[in-house]
Write an enzyme that holds these catalytic residues in place. Structure first.
Site, PDB file in Angstrom:
ATOM      1  CG  HIS A 126       4.922  -8.351  -1.506  1.00 27.90           C
ATOM      2  ND1 HIS A 126       4.107  -8.329  -0.397  1.00 27.90           N
ATOM      3  CD2 HIS A 126       4.197  -7.783  -2.512  1.00 27.90           C
ATOM      4  CE1 HIS A 126       2.950  -7.791  -0.715  1.00 27.90           C
ATOM      5  NE2 HIS A 126       2.982  -7.443  -1.996  1.00 27.90           N
ATOM      6  CG  HIS A 180       1.843 -10.374  -5.504  1.00 27.10           C
ATOM      7  ND1 HIS A 180       2.860  -9.678  -6.124  1.00 27.10           N
ATOM      8  CD2 HIS A 180       1.042  -9.444  -4.922  1.00 27.10           C
ATOM      9  CE1 HIS A 180       2.690  -8.380  -5.913  1.00 27.10           C
ATOM     10  NE2 HIS A 180       1.586  -8.213  -5.197  1.00 27.10           N
ATOM     11  CG  ASN A 204      -0.225  -4.579 -12.621  1.00 26.94           C
ATOM     12  OD1 ASN A 204      -1.255  -3.931 -12.613  1.00 26.94           O
ATOM     13  ND2 ASN A 204       0.729  -4.360 -13.501  1.00 26.94           N
ATOM     14  CB  ILE A 235       2.176   3.739 -14.034  1.00 26.35           C
ATOM     15  CG1 ILE A 235       2.387   5.244 -14.215  1.00 26.35           C
ATOM     16  CG2 ILE A 235       3.515   3.030 -13.787  1.00 26.35           C
ATOM     17  CD1 ILE A 235       2.735   5.981 -12.944  1.00 26.35           C
ATOM     18  CG  HIS A 236       0.145  -0.414 -11.540  1.00 28.02           C
ATOM     19  ND1 HIS A 236       0.537   0.796 -11.005  1.00 28.02           N
ATOM     20  CD2 HIS A 236       0.556  -1.364 -10.668  1.00 28.02           C
ATOM     21  CE1 HIS A 236       1.173   0.581  -9.860  1.00 28.02           C
ATOM     22  NE2 HIS A 236       1.194  -0.715  -9.627  1.00 28.02           N
ATOM     23  CG  ASP A 259      -0.993  -1.741  -5.003  1.00 32.69           C
ATOM     24  OD1 ASP A 259      -0.816  -1.930  -3.773  1.00 32.69           O
ATOM     25  OD2 ASP A 259      -0.284  -2.285  -5.876  1.00 32.69           O
ATOM     26  CB  ALA A 293       7.331  -0.242  -4.805  1.00 31.76           C
ATOM     27  N   GLY A 294       3.721  -0.406  -5.673  1.00 36.17           N
ATOM     28  CA  GLY A 294       2.478   0.290  -5.403  1.00 36.17           C
ATOM     29  C   GLY A 294       2.337   1.500  -6.300  1.00 36.17           C
TER      30      GLY A 294
END
Length: 368
Positions: A126, A180, A204, A235-236, A259, A293-294
């Site tokens: 973001h 976040h 995350n 990955i996340h 996401d 980024a997503g």
């Protein structure tokens, strides 16, 4: 896979847009599709997606949003929430009003506002320039702009006015989600008491667990009122972490989300995002500095990963991709399970959990 369990040698009858009957062999009439040893599961419900098929929901262009929804539909997502990332108030106001119309038309299942009320320390992709504290008047203005279509708002409760914002979102009938965030365990517990019921992509974009400063993850996992989102793209999250989350929260408190950004359904390449763009390589979407980024994930791949890599049973995976997110969105009376009277949203998988066909509202949108 029905709410009562696995039906072997079963059949489903569809009339119009609805499931009219289920049973075991022999079927009552002509068979349109023989799954042949595969699985039929409810259509997937994605709470959190930003793009797909090369399209982004940012800007709320009707053609782009339609392409986004159609791309994910071909991968089994029959109900999808359009997620907006942090931006200026004027841009968010414009997009919310346009997306509200698309929600009314049934193109999307609602809107998720991910920001701009996020922690600068845990902002992920973001833009820092768009982040701000959730000043009550701004929260009220954007909730109003959504005209009831805002189904979820992700925010950092430790920010000034953060707990008031949680209450305002919950009072508006939307899901208040913690994400976040750099919140302490105490502030996170206070947010749950104020009405927060979802953890946005758990692990995350939030402070990690420390043995003296547990941060947000421990209370989010521990509280039965909270459902935790997981991004299972390999990955996340490491599969061991996904198994830990499932074991800690239990299968009824896990919701798989994508996401997803524009690359979902498209693959590797460079995609526009603000002034710098996102590069997807080997399925990982990153800013130039390496920040995730997503994702390029689709829900059929998340479903398969959950079972083959993360220790989910097929019952667990159906709950996490259909039943639980439908309940959170308040649409479980319409979709999220295979039951007579519900909408005929179906996903057909082979024995290895790979997509074979998709039915949406009683019509096949993908076969083979």
């Amino acid at each position: 896979m029905t709410p009562d369990g696995i039906v072997t040698d079963g059949w489903i009858e569809v009339g119009g847009e609805r499931i009219t009957a289920l049973g075991t062999l022999p079927p009552p009439g002509r068979v349109d599709l023989d799954v042949g040893g595969g699985w039929i599961v409810p259509g997937f419900v994605d709470l959190h997606a930003h793009g797909g098929g090369g399209a982004s929901v940012a800007g709320a262009d009707p053609a782009q949003v339609a392409l986004f929804a159609a791309t994910h539909l071909r991968h089994g997502t029959t109900s999808i929430v359009a997620s907006l990332s942090s931006a200026g108030e004027a841009a968010l106001d414009r997009d919310l009003r346009a997306l509200a119309e698309l929600a009314e038309d049934g193109v999307i299942a609602g809107v998720h506002l991910e920001g701009p009320w996020l922690s600068p320390r845990r902002k992920g992709a973001h833009p820092a320039s768009a982040l701000r504290a959730p000043e009550p008047a701004m929260v009220a203005r954007l909730l109003s702009a959504g005209r009831g279509a805002i189904r979820m708002v992700t925010l950092a409760p430790e920010l000034d006015h953060g707990l008031d914002a949680v209450r305002a979102v919950a009072d508006a009938g939307a899901i208040a989600a913690v994400g976040h965030t750099d919140a302490s365990a105490g502030t996170t517990r206070a947010a749950i008491e104020a009405g927060a019921t979802v953890a946005t992509h758990l692990f995350n974009g939030m402070a990690p667990i420390h043995h003296r400063e547990p941060g947000p993850i421990v209370p989010l996992l521990a509280d039965d009122r909270v459902t935790v989102e997981l991004v299972l793209d390999g990955i996340h999250l490491d599969p061991a972490i996904a198994r830990h989350a499932l074991g800690s929260a239990g299968p009824g408190r896990v919701a798989l989300v994508t996401d997803a950004m524009q690359a979902a359904g498209r693959g590797d390449g460079h995609y526009p995002r603000g002034d710098i763009g996102v590069t997807v390589h080997d399925g990982a979407a990153r800013l130039p500095d390496g920040t995730l980024a997503g994702s390029a994930l689709t829900m059929d791949a998340a479903f398969r990963f959950a079972i083959t890599r993360a220790g989910f049973t097929i019952q667990d995976a159906v709950r996490a991709t259909s039943t639980t997110p439908a309940r959170l969105l308040g649409i479980s009376g319409r979709t999220g399970a295979l039951r007579p009277g519900l909408t005929a949203d179906l996903v057909v998988l082979d024995a290895g959990y790979r997509l074979v066909a998709v039915m949406h509202r009683g019509a096949w949108v993908r076969t083979g």
